[in-house]
Every structure is written in C-alpha cells, then in structure tokens.
Design an enzyme around this catalytic site. Structure first.
Site, PDB file in Angstrom:
ATOM      1  N   LYS A 150       3.394  11.849 -10.816  1.00  0.00           N
ATOM      2  CA  LYS A 150       2.639  10.871 -11.619  1.00  0.00           C
ATOM      3  C   LYS A 150       3.499   9.655 -11.883  1.00  0.00           C
ATOM      4  CE  LYS A 150      -0.114  13.682 -14.737  1.00  0.00           C
ATOM      5  NZ  LYS A 150      -0.433  13.775 -16.166  1.00  0.00           N
ATOM      6  N   ASN A 210       0.880  20.501 -22.187  1.00  0.00           N
ATOM      7  CA  ASN A 210       0.518  19.667 -23.333  1.00  0.00           C
ATOM      8  C   ASN A 210       0.796  20.346 -24.671  1.00  0.00           C
ATOM      9  OD1 ASN A 210      -1.669  17.131 -23.822  1.00  0.00           O
ATOM     10  ND2 ASN A 210      -0.721  17.378 -21.819  1.00  0.00           N
ATOM     11  N   ARG A 222       0.818  -1.232   0.000  1.00  0.00           N
ATOM     12  CA  ARG A 222       0.000   0.000   0.000  1.00  0.00           C
ATOM     13  C   ARG A 222       0.842   1.268   0.000  1.00  0.00           C
ATOM     14  NH1 ARG A 222      -2.582  -3.365   3.406  1.00  0.00           N
ATOM     15  NH2 ARG A 222      -4.381  -4.364   2.442  1.00  0.00           N
ATOM     16  N   HIS A 254       1.780  18.396 -27.689  1.00  0.00           N
ATOM     17  CA  HIS A 254       1.507  16.994 -27.376  1.00  0.00           C
ATOM     18  C   HIS A 254       0.208  16.465 -27.980  1.00  0.00           C
ATOM     19  CE1 HIS A 254       4.815  17.494 -24.612  1.00  0.00           C
ATOM     20  NE2 HIS A 254       4.719  16.251 -24.186  1.00  0.00           N
ATOM     21  N   HIS A 277       1.122  13.296 -29.692  1.00  0.00           N
ATOM     22  CA  HIS A 277       0.557  11.997 -29.298  1.00  0.00           C
ATOM     23  C   HIS A 277      -0.153  11.324 -30.477  1.00  0.00           C
ATOM     24  CE1 HIS A 277       0.445  13.191 -24.750  1.00  0.00           C
ATOM     25  NE2 HIS A 277       1.541  12.504 -25.044  1.00  0.00           N
ATOM     26  N   GLU A 280      11.240  18.975 -24.686  1.00  0.00           N
ATOM     27  CA  GLU A 280      10.466  19.459 -23.529  1.00  0.00           C
ATOM     28  C   GLU A 280      11.051  20.779 -23.018  1.00  0.00           C
ATOM     29  OE1 GLU A 280       7.700  17.872 -22.827  1.00  0.00           O
ATOM     30  OE2 GLU A 280       8.026  15.807 -23.515  1.00  0.00           O
ATOM     31  N   LYS A 315       8.030  23.311 -14.075  1.00  0.00           N
ATOM     32  CA  LYS A 315       7.159  22.141 -13.861  1.00  0.00           C
ATOM     33  C   LYS A 315       6.585  22.208 -12.439  1.00  0.00           C
ATOM     34  CE  LYS A 315       5.626  17.742 -14.570  1.00  0.00           C
ATOM     35  NZ  LYS A 315       5.789  16.460 -15.208  1.00  0.00           N
ATOM     36  N   GLU A 375      -4.205  17.388 -11.545  1.00  0.00           N
ATOM     37  CA  GLU A 375      -4.675  17.622 -12.909  1.00  0.00           C
ATOM     38  C   GLU A 375      -6.191  17.754 -12.963  1.00  0.00           C
ATOM     39  OE1 GLU A 375      -3.137  14.697 -15.626  1.00  0.00           O
ATOM     40  OE2 GLU A 375      -3.021  16.150 -17.237  1.00  0.00           O
ATOM     41  N   HIS A 428       9.422  10.236 -28.455  1.00  0.00           N
ATOM     42  CA  HIS A 428       8.364  11.135 -27.977  1.00  0.00           C
ATOM     43  C   HIS A 428       8.714  12.601 -28.272  1.00  0.00           C
ATOM     44  CE1 HIS A 428       5.362  12.886 -25.317  1.00  0.00           C
ATOM     45  NE2 HIS A 428       6.329  13.523 -24.662  1.00  0.00           N
ATOM     46  N   ARG A 445      -2.460  22.229 -15.639  1.00  0.00           N
ATOM     47  CA  ARG A 445      -1.424  21.351 -16.197  1.00  0.00           C
ATOM     48  C   ARG A 445      -1.524  21.248 -17.719  1.00  0.00           C
ATOM     49  NH1 ARG A 445       1.188  16.093 -13.220  1.00  0.00           N
ATOM     50  NH2 ARG A 445       1.180  16.843 -11.098  1.00  0.00           N
TER      51      ARG A 445
HETATM   52  N1  LIG Z   1       5.266  10.605 -15.020  1.00  0.00           N
HETATM   53  C1  LIG Z   1       5.326  11.676 -15.781  1.00  0.00           C
HETATM   54  O1  LIG Z   1       4.920  12.769 -15.392  1.00  0.00           O
HETATM   55  C2  LIG Z   1       5.924  11.554 -17.150  1.00  0.00           C
HETATM   56  C3  LIG Z   1       6.194  12.711 -17.900  1.00  0.00           C
HETATM   57  C4  LIG Z   1       6.799  12.556 -19.143  1.00  0.00           C
HETATM   58  C5  LIG Z   1       7.137  11.300 -19.615  1.00  0.00           C
HETATM   59  N2  LIG Z   1       6.863  10.191 -18.867  1.00  0.00           N
HETATM   60  C6  LIG Z   1       7.224   8.840 -19.320  1.00  0.00           C
HETATM   61  O2  LIG Z   1       8.638   8.774 -19.449  1.00  0.00           O
HETATM   62  C7  LIG Z   1       8.950   7.759 -20.402  1.00  0.00           C
HETATM   63  C8  LIG Z   1      10.047   8.279 -21.311  1.00  0.00           C
HETATM   64  O3  LIG Z   1      11.178   8.602 -20.556  1.00  0.00           O
HETATM   65  P1  LIG Z   1      12.639   8.616 -21.212  1.00  0.00           P
HETATM   66  O4  LIG Z   1      12.603   9.434 -22.435  1.00  0.00           O
HETATM   67  O5  LIG Z   1      13.595   8.941 -20.150  1.00  0.00           O
HETATM   68  O6  LIG Z   1      12.794   7.109 -21.726  1.00  0.00           O
HETATM   69  P2  LIG Z   1      13.645   5.876 -21.172  1.00  0.00           P
HETATM   70  O7  LIG Z   1      13.494   5.731 -19.723  1.00  0.00           O
HETATM   71  O8  LIG Z   1      13.286   4.729 -22.047  1.00  0.00           O
HETATM   72  O9  LIG Z   1      15.144   6.328 -21.477  1.00  0.00           O
HETATM   73  C9  LIG Z   1      15.551   6.512 -22.800  1.00  0.00           C
HETATM   74  C10 LIG Z   1      16.756   5.643 -23.149  1.00  0.00           C
HETATM   75  O10 LIG Z   1      17.922   6.215 -22.587  1.00  0.00           O
HETATM   76  C11 LIG Z   1      18.610   5.244 -21.793  1.00  0.00           C
HETATM   77  N3  LIG Z   1      19.274   5.994 -20.726  1.00  0.00           N
HETATM   78  C12 LIG Z   1      18.694   6.695 -19.723  1.00  0.00           C
HETATM   79  N4  LIG Z   1      19.613   7.342 -19.014  1.00  0.00           N
HETATM   80  C13 LIG Z   1      20.816   7.041 -19.556  1.00  0.00           C
HETATM   81  C14 LIG Z   1      22.150   7.422 -19.278  1.00  0.00           C
HETATM   82  N5  LIG Z   1      22.441   8.299 -18.291  1.00  0.00           N
HETATM   83  N6  LIG Z   1      23.140   6.895 -20.030  1.00  0.00           N
HETATM   84  C15 LIG Z   1      22.849   6.057 -21.054  1.00  0.00           C
HETATM   85  N7  LIG Z   1      21.607   5.683 -21.388  1.00  0.00           N
HETATM   86  C16 LIG Z   1      20.607   6.165 -20.641  1.00  0.00           C
HETATM   87  C17 LIG Z   1      17.550   4.271 -21.376  1.00  0.00           C
HETATM   88  O11 LIG Z   1      18.109   3.016 -21.073  1.00  0.00           O
HETATM   89  C18 LIG Z   1      16.674   4.209 -22.616  1.00  0.00           C
HETATM   90  O12 LIG Z   1      17.234   3.359 -23.568  1.00  0.00           O
HETATM   91  C19 LIG Z   1       7.668   7.414 -21.113  1.00  0.00           C
HETATM   92  O13 LIG Z   1       7.202   6.158 -20.680  1.00  0.00           O
HETATM   93  C20 LIG Z   1       6.695   8.502 -20.681  1.00  0.00           C
HETATM   94  O14 LIG Z   1       5.354   8.055 -20.639  1.00  0.00           O
HETATM   95  C21 LIG Z   1       6.274  10.305 -17.640  1.00  0.00           C
HETATM   96 ZN   LIG Z   2       6.212  15.099 -23.301  1.00  0.00          ZN
END
Ligand SMILES: NC(=O)c1ccc[n+]([C@@H]2O[C@H](COP(=O)([O-])OP(=O)(O)OC[C@H]3O[C@@H](n4cnc5c(N)ncnc54)[C@H](O)[C@@H]3O)[C@@H](O)[C@H]2O)c1
Ligand SMILES: [Zn+2]
Length: 338
Positions: free
Chosen positions: A123, A223, A101, A226, A230, A165, A204, A214, A243, A219
């Site tokens: 989130k 977007n 939990r 996006h 998206h 971003e 942020k 949200e 992305h 928030r």
């Molecule tokens: N929770 C939220 O508010 C929120 C906001 C935006 C995005 N997201 C989510 O985040 C995700 C995307 O995140 P991302 O772009 O970081 O993708 P990711 O976590 O897949 O990382 C991208 C790539 O970079 C590699 N990597 C990361 N750090 C590294 C480093 N220091 N050295 C070498 N390689 C490294 C990872 O292994 C991966 O291959 C999506 O699932 C998206 O939905 C969440």
């Molecule tokens: Zn984004």
C-alpha cells in the site's frame, strides 16, 4: 535473515541488513527519496531528494515535487528508492506507482514502524486536505532492504511508536511474542531485535498474502487498537500524539470493549495496560477528548457498516477477529476512565 512476500504479480524479498550494505547496493541510477532527518542521520550518500520530515510531506504538493524531480533525472530505467520512515515509503511509493505509469520501487525502511508495518503489503499513498491516505495505490516493491542499525539514530519516542504495532502483532496473532515483550521490554539495542522485527514482518506477510487488496476482511485484524486510535488522532487533528501512542490507548480501550462484550478476559486489559506503560506508551484516553465526538469519528471508520460500529477484537491473547454491529453504548463504556 530474510523472507519472501508473494502477491498477484510476483513476489519480493524482505531482507534484514545494515546501512553499509544498503549503500553498497545503490547506484547513481537510483532515484533516492528520503527526508531531511534520515538524510542526516543515516548518511544518505547517493544523489537524492530530501523532503521535510513529517506527515505534512505526504501531501499533493510534495508528491508533485517528487514526480517533477523524477522527470529531471536522466535515467528513466532507474528505480525509486524510498529511504526513510513510513511517510517517505508512502510518498515515494505512490510516486513510483504513478510516474510513467509505474516504475520499480525499492523500500529501505528506517523507522521501526516502517520496518514492521508500512514497508510490507504494497500500500502506498498520500493524504488529501479531506483526509489521510485518500489517494493511493497497491504497488508492491521489488525488494525491502531493512538496515537494522538505522534504529540507532531513531528517537526513542519513534521507537516506541513502532513498538505499539509490535505489541499489536503479539496481541492479535502471537501469544509467545506477547509474553516475551511482557517479560523483557524491547529496546533499540536489544539482542532479540532482528528476530522480533522478522517475526512481525512474517505476520504482516501472512495477513497480506491472504488478503492482498483488502477485499476479504482478513486484513481487518491488523486494525486492532486502530478504530479507537484513529478516532483519537482525528479528534486531536493529528497533532501532539504519535500514531503508535493513539493505537496503544486504542488497544487498551478495545480490550475493555472485548471484555464488556464477553469476547475477551479482563486480564487482557491489565496485561496490555502494564506492558504498554512499561514500553513508555500511554494507555488512557485523554480526559480533554469528548467521548461522543470519538464515537462520531468511529462511525466514519471504513469497517463500520449498516449494522453499526465494527472492531477487530482479541479474545485470548494471540486470537482475534472482526466483530460487527457493536452498540455505541458499549463503546462509550469502554472509553470511560477508571
Ligand atoms: N502503507 C502502509 O501500509 C502503512 C502502514 C502503516 C503506516 N503507514 C504510514 O506511515 C506513516 C508513519 O510512518 P513513521 O512512523 O515511520 O513516520 P515518519 O516517516 O514520519 O518517521 C518518523 C520520524 O522519524 C524520523 N526517522 C525515521 N527514521 C529515522 C532514523 N533511522 N534515524 C533518525 N530519524 C529517523 C523521520 O524523519 C520522522 O521525523 C504514516 O503516514 C502512515 O499513514 C503506512
Ligand atoms: Zn498502525
């Protein structure tokens, strides 16, 4: 450099630091979750669970594996440490939100996108076969430790992915940041990287503090780019385009839309096009994508309502708000290649 994020149950600090100092703050009691790339690139030393890198790990089966791994760990008081990009943050964060939990969560974002976006705001969640981020929670971390030197191993395409971003924060909230990016493109080794990352986090923070769950529409400005982005990702079945690349194209298309609607000047379109291209990001909707299919996807966007499509649009650079009831014919015009 650090800042504090306040939320309904307390607050947490976001601290810019380095890998050595993060490692020094972890102990064997911590439950470190990472991915295979990050484990190798960042030399994650403590005992950890490394999931395969990539969005596919944000699924029910990997989530189950993380929970089961946590259940094998002897120390039930330990915190979950999400050590990696946004995928690890969302996945390990959701496991922390639901294991027994809810247990303490420490975020250690290692991708630029995770540093400036996903690690702040609380989130967490995973994808279902029916769609992205369909299961999730609001589960604020106890702290966010950002090892800036981890950017040194991040592939350039992933750096630019996060930069989309950063450009977005400039466009929606921060004309000074936007202009500085226009005059000097940001690289992983730029002197100003710490300042820029902190500035984005503060934006942020301001937005999520004003609209934690949200529910107030604040928030929605995050977007920008996006709604179209998206739709492009959906049309490409989330393969072959990052992305941030889809969002870069989306920001240009949505700047065109703003101009068509008389909301923003034409110069916003050319400034975004030039700046994003210089950053190594695409700016045109791929010709292979059916424009009507994109609009279909936008109808399913959570901002769309009874009045039609909705977009976060920029008027002057640095000023943005949500516009509802946008006509599909205008959106189709904005998606035309010039
Ligand atoms: N929770 C939220 O508010 C929120 C906001 C935006 C995005 N997201 C989510 O985040 C995700 C995307 O995140 P991302 O772009 O970081 O993708 P990711 O976590 O897949 O990382 C991208 C790539 O970079 C590699 N990597 C990361 N750090 C590294 C480093 N220091 N050295 C070498 N390689 C490294 C990872 O292994 C991966 O291959 C999506 O699932 C998206 O939905 C969440
Ligand atoms: Zn984004």
């Amino acid at each position: 450099m650090k800042t504090t994020v306040r939320h309904s149950k307390g607050s947490y600090e976001v601290v810019l630091t380095d890998l050595a100092s993060v490692h020094a703050q972890l102990s064997e009691r911590d439950h470190v979750v990472t991915d295979e790339n990050v484990a190798a690139a960042c030399g994650v030393m403590h005992e950890h669970l490394a999931v395969p890198a990539g969005e596919r790990s944000k699924d029910l089966s990997t989530y189950g594996k993380v929970l089961e791994w946590l259940a094998t760990r002897s120390d039930r008081q330990g915190r979950v440490v999400a050590f990696g990009g946004g995928v690890v943050g969302d996945l390990a964060g959701f496991a922390a939100a639901t294991y027994m939990r809810g247990v303490e969560l420490l975020m250690v974002p290692t991708s630029l996108l995770a540093m400036v976006d996903s690690s702040v705001g609380g989130k967490v969640g995973i994808d279902l076969p029916q769609g992205k981020n369909l299961a999730g929670a609001f589960w604020p971390p106890s702290a966010v430790l950002i090892p800036l030197d981890s950017l040194g191993t991040l592939p350039l395409s992933q750096f630019n992915n996060g930069m989309a971003e950063v450009w977005k924060y400039g466009a929606i909230l921060d004309p000074e940041l936007f202009e500085s990016l226009e005059s000097t493109p940001l690289r992983p080794d730029s002197k100003s990287i710490a300042e820029v990352v902190m500035r984005c986090i503060q934006h942020k923070r301001d937005v999520v503090e004003a609209d934690e769950h949200e529910t107030k529409g604040v928030r929605a400005i995050l977007n920008f780019g996006h709604t179209v982005g998206h739709a492009i990702e959906h049309a490409l079945a989330y393969e072959g385009m990052l992305h941030g690349e889809a969002v870069a194209i989306g920001m240009v298309a949505e700047a065109r839309l703003a101009h068509l609607l008389g909301v923003g000047p034409k110069s916003n379109v050319s400034r975004l096009e030039a700046g994003l291209a210089r950053q190594g990001l695409p700016t045109e909707v791929p010709l292979t994508l059916d424009r009507n299919a994109l609009v279909d996807a936008m109808r399913r966007d959570k901002k769309a309502g009874r009045n039609g499509l909705a977009f976060a649009l920029v008027s002057e650079i640095g000023t943005s708000k949500l516009y509802e009831g946008v006509a599909e014919s205008d959106v189709l015009k904005a998606l035309e290649n010039l």
